[in-house]
Design a protein around this motif. Structure first.
Motif, PDB file in Angstrom:
ATOM      1  N   TYR A  94      11.433  -7.834  -9.297  1.00 15.42           N
ATOM      2  CA  TYR A  94      10.386  -6.857 -10.152  1.00 15.42           C
ATOM      3  C   TYR A  94      10.701  -5.408  -9.715  1.00 15.42           C
ATOM      4  CZ  TYR A  94       7.800  -6.098  -5.772  1.00 15.42           C
ATOM      5  OH  TYR A  94       7.566  -5.660  -4.518  1.00 15.42           O
ATOM      6  N   PHE A  95      10.220  -4.648 -10.628  1.00 18.32           N
ATOM      7  CA  PHE A  95      10.164  -3.234 -10.271  1.00 18.32           C
ATOM      8  C   PHE A  95       9.001  -2.583 -10.941  1.00 18.32           C
ATOM      9  CE2 PHE A  95      10.637   1.514 -11.751  1.00 18.32           C
ATOM     10  CZ  PHE A  95      11.512   2.176 -10.577  1.00 18.32           C
ATOM     11  N   GLN A  96       7.876  -2.102  -9.881  1.00 21.98           N
ATOM     12  CA  GLN A  96       6.564  -1.639 -10.254  1.00 21.98           C
ATOM     13  C   GLN A  96       6.603  -0.266 -10.535  1.00 21.98           C
ATOM     14  OE1 GLN A  96       3.448  -2.199  -7.288  1.00 21.98           O
ATOM     15  NE2 GLN A  96       2.215  -2.928  -8.893  1.00 21.98           N
ATOM     16  N   GLN A  97       6.521  -0.055 -11.925  1.00 18.89           N
ATOM     17  CA  GLN A  97       6.522   1.453 -12.282  1.00 18.89           C
ATOM     18  C   GLN A  97       5.347   2.288 -11.981  1.00 18.89           C
ATOM     19  OE1 GLN A  97       6.954   1.691 -16.628  1.00 18.89           O
ATOM     20  NE2 GLN A  97       8.875   0.583 -16.669  1.00 18.89           N
ATOM     21  N   PHE A 114       0.745  -1.137   0.002  1.00 16.02           N
ATOM     22  CA  PHE A 114       0.056   0.025  -0.082  1.00 16.02           C
ATOM     23  C   PHE A 114       0.859   1.363  -0.024  1.00 16.02           C
ATOM     24  CE2 PHE A 114      -2.914  -3.216   1.709  1.00 16.02           C
ATOM     25  CZ  PHE A 114      -4.207  -3.052   1.041  1.00 16.02           C
ATOM     26  N   VAL A 115       1.710   1.403  -1.028  1.00 12.35           N
ATOM     27  CA  VAL A 115       2.783   2.550  -1.149  1.00 12.35           C
ATOM     28  C   VAL A 115       1.942   3.652  -1.519  1.00 12.35           C
ATOM     29  CG1 VAL A 115       4.829   0.870  -1.269  1.00 12.35           C
ATOM     30  CG2 VAL A 115       3.370   1.875  -3.376  1.00 12.35           C
ATOM     31  N   ASP A 116       2.671   4.781  -0.913  1.00 14.06           N
ATOM     32  CA  ASP A 116       2.065   6.212  -1.444  1.00 14.06           C
ATOM     33  C   ASP A 116       2.934   6.836  -2.341  1.00 14.06           C
ATOM     34  OD1 ASP A 116       4.306   6.965   0.245  1.00 14.06           O
ATOM     35  OD2 ASP A 116       3.225   8.186   1.694  1.00 14.06           O
ATOM     36  N   ARG A 117       4.032   6.223  -2.603  1.00 15.51           N
ATOM     37  CA  ARG A 117       5.064   6.657  -3.771  1.00 15.51           C
ATOM     38  C   ARG A 117       5.440   5.738  -4.697  1.00 15.51           C
ATOM     39  NH1 ARG A 117       7.142  11.831  -3.072  1.00 15.51           N
ATOM     40  NH2 ARG A 117       6.392  13.011  -1.310  1.00 15.51           N
ATOM     41  N   THR A 118       5.816   5.956  -5.983  1.00 16.36           N
ATOM     42  CA  THR A 118       6.258   4.969  -6.763  1.00 16.36           C
ATOM     43  C   THR A 118       7.646   4.722  -6.229  1.00 16.36           C
ATOM     44  OG1 THR A 118       7.482   6.771  -8.220  1.00 16.36           O
ATOM     45  CG2 THR A 118       4.922   5.933  -8.832  1.00 16.36           C
ATOM     46  N   ALA A 136      16.780  -1.799 -20.073  1.00 15.64           N
ATOM     47  CA  ALA A 136      16.095  -0.854 -20.265  1.00 15.64           C
ATOM     48  C   ALA A 136      14.697  -0.935 -20.518  1.00 15.64           C
ATOM     49  CB  ALA A 136      16.788   0.271 -21.130  1.00 15.64           C
ATOM     50  N   SER A 137      13.567  -0.157 -19.934  1.00 17.84           N
ATOM     51  CA  SER A 137      12.173  -0.109 -20.311  1.00 17.84           C
ATOM     52  C   SER A 137      11.714   1.379 -20.615  1.00 17.84           C
ATOM     53  CB  SER A 137      11.517  -0.599 -19.029  1.00 17.84           C
ATOM     54  OG  SER A 137      10.045  -0.536 -19.269  1.00 17.84           O
ATOM     55  N   ALA A 138      11.254   1.473 -21.713  1.00 19.71           N
ATOM     56  CA  ALA A 138      10.668   2.715 -22.171  1.00 19.71           C
ATOM     57  C   ALA A 138       9.167   2.999 -21.621  1.00 19.71           C
ATOM     58  CB  ALA A 138      10.585   3.095 -23.573  1.00 19.71           C
ATOM     59  N   SER A 139       8.729   3.670 -20.957  1.00 19.83           N
ATOM     60  CA  SER A 139       7.351   3.702 -20.308  1.00 19.83           C
ATOM     61  C   SER A 139       6.311   4.627 -20.861  1.00 19.83           C
ATOM     62  CB  SER A 139       7.475   4.175 -18.913  1.00 19.83           C
ATOM     63  OG  SER A 139       7.896   5.413 -18.782  1.00 19.83           O
ATOM     64  N   LYS A 140       4.925   4.039 -20.596  1.00 19.34           N
ATOM     65  CA  LYS A 140       4.114   4.995 -20.915  1.00 19.34           C
ATOM     66  C   LYS A 140       3.852   6.287 -19.910  1.00 19.34           C
ATOM     67  CE  LYS A 140       0.455   2.013 -22.751  1.00 19.34           C
ATOM     68  NZ  LYS A 140      -1.053   1.776 -22.590  1.00 19.34           N
ATOM     69  N   THR A 141       4.395   6.254 -18.812  1.00 22.31           N
ATOM     70  CA  THR A 141       4.572   7.500 -17.840  1.00 22.31           C
ATOM     71  C   THR A 141       5.445   8.624 -18.530  1.00 22.31           C
ATOM     72  OG1 THR A 141       6.026   6.545 -16.503  1.00 22.31           O
ATOM     73  CG2 THR A 141       3.971   6.226 -15.960  1.00 22.31           C
ATOM     74  N   GLY A 142       6.224   7.946 -19.357  1.00 25.64           N
ATOM     75  CA  GLY A 142       7.338   9.251 -19.978  1.00 25.64           C
ATOM     76  C   GLY A 142       8.621   9.104 -19.462  1.00 25.64           C
ATOM     77  N   TRP A 143       9.264   8.205 -19.074  1.00 23.67           N
ATOM     78  CA  TRP A 143      10.771   8.056 -18.938  1.00 23.67           C
ATOM     79  C   TRP A 143      11.068   6.785 -19.464  1.00 23.67           C
ATOM     80  CZ3 TRP A 143       7.740   9.220 -14.236  1.00 23.67           C
ATOM     81  CH2 TRP A 143       7.873  10.608 -13.725  1.00 23.67           C
ATOM     82  N   ILE A 144      12.410   6.635 -19.648  1.00 30.72           N
ATOM     83  CA  ILE A 144      13.168   5.434 -19.822  1.00 30.72           C
ATOM     84  C   ILE A 144      13.788   4.810 -18.678  1.00 30.72           C
ATOM     85  CG2 ILE A 144      14.669   3.937 -21.370  1.00 30.72           C
ATOM     86  CD1 ILE A 144      14.361   5.938 -23.423  1.00 30.72           C
ATOM     87  N   TYR A 145      13.531   3.870 -17.931  1.00 32.36           N
ATOM     88  CA  TYR A 145      14.079   3.487 -16.836  1.00 32.36           C
ATOM     89  C   TYR A 145      15.274   2.307 -17.260  1.00 32.36           C
ATOM     90  CZ  TYR A 145      10.018   5.106 -14.443  1.00 32.36           C
ATOM     91  OH  TYR A 145       8.849   5.774 -13.931  1.00 32.36           O
ATOM     92  N   VAL A 146      16.398   2.464 -16.286  1.00 30.58           N
ATOM     93  CA  VAL A 146      17.547   1.609 -16.932  1.00 30.58           C
ATOM     94  C   VAL A 146      17.905   0.880 -15.483  1.00 30.58           C
ATOM     95  CG1 VAL A 146      19.889   1.257 -17.421  1.00 30.58           C
ATOM     96  CG2 VAL A 146      18.297   2.961 -18.295  1.00 30.58           C
TER      97      VAL A 146
END
Length: 577
Positions: free
Chosen positions: A338-341, A251-255, A368-378
Motif C-alpha cells: 500500500y501507499f497512503q497518499q 502516527f506519521v508527521d509527513r506523507t 499510476a494514480s491521479a490524486s485529489k491532492t494535485g499530483w499523479i503518482y507512479v
C-alpha cells in the motif's frame, strides 16, 4: 428510442472488421485509450451524431458503455440495462431493475457494466451484484451483497434541533457505483458510502456550495472490496479497507513523499485509548474499478476517506488503509502493498480516480494514480515503490493544514484536483480533467446540554476570492511528470477523458459540450452540444469498418446549482458516410 420492457430480436453474430470496447477503461489496464485511427486530427471537425438512445431515466448519467461481440451494453442511473445495436441504436433487450430498498447512499448513479463469458454483470445502488444473460437480458443470478441500511448506528432524528435546525442526512449506507472488474473467473466490486457518517446537507447541492460534514463520533461504515464467482455469484473473498489491528499506523508527521501533515499527534495519542474500536466504522469507500495485471495476479485499487469525514480526533492514527493505493492478490484478496497518499485525512482527499497501468522508467512495469491532492503518482507494480511524482496539476495552498475554528482556506478542496473520472493514457501523455478551487474548512460546535455532550463538526464552504475553474491537462509521464500542456475550460469538466491513436483526446463538460482536443497541443478541434451535462467517460468502437464515439449526457451532480439541465441520452457520433 425509449427504454422499455419489450424484448427485441437477439443480436446477430459479430461482424467482421469490428473493434470492441470490452470493459470499463477499455481493458484491465484502465488506460481509456483506443488504437482506432479512422477519426483523427484531420477529419474530426466533420464528426456528426449517428444515432441517439434515450433511456427515459434522467439523472447523473455516469456510465461508460461497453461493446462486446457486436452488441453495445449500457446501464442507467436507476440500474436498468439496455443491449443496443451499435450501428443504429436499436434495442435488442432491456433489463428493468427493481430495487429492494429506497434507502441508498446519495443520489442514484451507476458507472457501467462488465461483460464476459456470455454474461453482463452489474453492481447496484441497493447492494446487489447481478448477472444477466448477454443474449436475452434474463437474470442468471442475483446476489444480495449488502443491505444499504445494514449497520446504521444512528439516525438523523433529533440532530436537526441540535445543529441549529440545519437538515441532517442519516448515517452512511453502503451500495455500489463502480463498474465491476471480471478477472480469473471472479466478479470484483467494492462499496461506496462508507466514509461519510452523519452530516448536514448542503442546501445548494454540492460540496463547493457550503456542505457541513464530519460530525464527530462513530457514524461511518467499514468499506470493503469483494470477489464473487462469475458463474454462481457466491462470494469468494472480501478485503476490508480498515483492519481490525494496526489501523492506527505509525502516527506519521509527513506523507510518504515528504509533505508535512500539521497533525496534533500528541492529542491523537491521548485520544487513542478511548477510540480503539474506531476501525469498525472507519470508512474507506471504493469509488472506481481496479486495474489488473494478470502476469502479477495483482489488483490495484484506490481507497476513500476515513470516517467521520473531515474530523479526526475520534479516529486517532493514520487510519490505514484509507486514502491509499493498494495492491491485492486477485485470488485471495490478500494485501500485497500500500501507499497512503494522505494519512489521517481531514479534507476528503479520496484516492478516487481509477489507477492505470503503464511502462515506467527503464522498462519498469508501473501503475499510476491521479490524486485529489494535485499530483499523479507512479509506482512499481510489484513492490509499490514510488518511482515518480508529477509536477503539481494545480496551485496548492495550505495543503494538509487542518480545519480550524476561524476557518482554514485550503486548495484543493474536497472535490480535489482529480476526482473519480478516469484518466486517459496514450503511452506517453496522461490526459486528466483538473479542478482548480479552494475550500474553507471551519470547525464548529454545539455547546453541551443536560444529557448531551458537546457536538463538534466541520463545515466546508467556498473560499471567497479564490479562483475556480477547470483545465484539461496533459502530463508527460515518460518525461519526469512534466506538464506538456493545459487548456482552460469554459465550464466545469466532468466524466473523464478518452484518448485515441488518431491523435485525439475527448473530454466532457458540465454544460453539455463534448470536446475533441489535439493530443499534442490541447487545441479544441471539434465541439458538440449534447443537450445535457457530460458526467461519464466517452468510449469508441468500430464495426463494419466505421468508427463511432459514444458518450452519456444526463447532467452532472452539480447541475441544479450550475443552472444546466438534465437529460437521459446516449449520443453516438461518426463521420458522415
Amino acid at each position: 428510442m425509449r427504454l422499455s420492457g419489450v424484448l427485441f430480436a437477439l443480436a446477430l453474430p459479430a461482424q467482421a472488421g469490428e473493434t470492441d470496447w470490452p470493459a470499463f477503461g477499455h481493458d484491465a489496464s484502465n488506460r481509456n485509450y483506443s488504437e482506432l485511427t479512422q477519426i483523427d486530427r484531420g477529419n474530426v471537425a466533420r464528426l456528426r451524431p449517428a444515432w441517439m438512445f434515450q433511456t427515459g431515466v434522467t439523472g447523473y448519467f455516469q456510465a461508460q458503455p461497453v461493446m462486446v461481440d457486436g452488441v453495445l451494453y449500457l446501464s442507467t442511473t436507476q440500474n436498468n440495462v439496455a443491449a443496443l445495436d451499435p450501428k443504429s441504436g436499436k434495442v435488442l433487450w432491456t433489463y428493468l431493475h427493481k430495487p429492494r430498498t429506497e434507502k441508498i447512499f446519495g443520489p442514484p448513479s451507476n458507472r457501467g457494466v462488465a461483460v464476459a463469458g456470455g454474461l453482463v454483470y452489474q453492481a447496484t445502488m441497493d447492494g446487489r451484484v447481478i448477472a444477466l444473460d448477454a443474449k436475452t437480458g434474463k437474470v442468471v443470478w442475483d446476489h444480495e451483497a449488502v443491505r444499504p441500511e445494514e449497520g446504521e448506528t444512528e439516525t438523523a432524528s433529533g440532530l436537526a434541533d441540535k445543529l441549529g435546525g440545519k437538515p441532517v442526512q442519516g448515517s452512511s449506507r453502503l451500495g455500489f457505483k463502480m463498474p465491476p472488474l471480471v478477472a480469473e473467473g471472479l466478479v470484483i466490486v467494492g462499496v461506496t458510502g462508507a466514509g461519510y457518517g452523519l452530516h448536514v446537507e448542503d442546501a445548494s447541492g454540492g460540496l463547493d456550495g457550503g456542505a457541513v460534514v464530519g460530525i464527530e463520533g462513530g457514524y461511518g461504515r467499514r468499506g470493503w472490496l469483494a470477489a464473487y464467482d462469475a458463474k454462481t455469484g457466491e462470494e469468494r473473498w472480501r478485503w476490508y479497507v480498515t483492519p481490525s489491528e494496526g489501523w492506527e499506523g505509525g502516527f506519521v508527521d509527513r506523507t510518504a513523499d515528504g509533505i508535512p501533515l500539521h497533525r496534533d499527534i500528541a492529542a491523537e495519542k491521548t485520544a487513542a485509548g478511548a477510540n480503539r474500536d474506531a476501525w469498525r466504522v472507519g470508512g474507506g469507500s471504493l469509488w472506481m474499478t481496479p486495474a489488473y495485471d494478470p502476469a502479477l495476479g495483482l489488483l490495484f485499487l484506490g481507497t476513500g476517506n476515513p470516517a467521520p469525514q473531515n474530523f479526526g480526533l475520534t479516529r486517532p492514527g493514520d487510519n490505514l488503509y484509507t486514502m491509499c493505493l493498494v495492491a491485492l492478490d486477485v485470488h485471495t484478496g490478500t494485501l500485497r502493498w500500500y501507499f497512503q497518499q494522505v494519512p489521517h485525512d481531514e479534507w476528503g482527499y479520496d484516492v478516487a480516480a481509477p489507477p492505470f497501468l503503464l511502462d515506467g522508467p527503464n522498462g519498469t512495469k508501473a501503475v499510476a494514480s491521479a490524486s485529489k491532492t494535485g499530483w499523479i503518482y507512479v509506482h512499481d507494480r510489484q513492490s509499490g515503490a514510488l518511482l515518480s511524482r508529477s509536477e503539481p496539476l494545480i496551485k496548492q495552498k495550505n495543503l494538509f493544514v487542518p480545519p480550524s475554528p476561524e476557518g482554514t482556506v485550503v486548495s484543493p478542496g474536497p472535490l480535489g484536483a482529480v476526482s473519480w473520472p478516469p484518466t486517459a493514457y496514450d503511452g506517453h501523455l496522461a490526459f486528466v480533467q483538473v479542478r482548480h478551487a479552494a475550500t474553507t474548512y471551519t470547525v464548529n460546535a454545539v455547546p453541551a446540554a443536560p444529557g448531551r455532550p458537546e457536538i463538534r463538526y466541520t463545515e466546508t464552504g467556498v473560499a471567497k476570492g479564490e479562483p475556480s475553474f477547470s483545465t484539461l491537462t496533459a502530463v508527460d509521464l515518460n518525461g519526469g511528470g512534466k506538464i506538456a500542456w493545459s487548456t482552460r475550460s469554459e465550464s466545469r469538466l466532468s466524466g473523464g477523458t478518452l484518448a485515441t491513436a488518431g491523435g485525439l483526446v475527448f473530454s466532457g463538460e458540465e454544460d453539455g459540450h463534448l470536446d475533441a482536443h489535439d493530443a499534442a497541443t490541447g487545441k479544441i478541434l471539434w465541439r458538440f452540444q449534447c443537450g445535457a451535462g457530460i458526467s461519464g467517460p466517452a468510449m469508441t468502437y468500430a464495426i463494419d469498418g466505421r468508427q463511432y464515439v459514444a458518450v452519456a449526457a444526463g447532467g452532472s451532480s452539480f447541475t441544479q446549482s450550475s443552472g444546466f439541465g438534465t437529460g437521459d441520452s446516449l449520443v453516438v457520433f461518426a463521420l458522415p458516410d
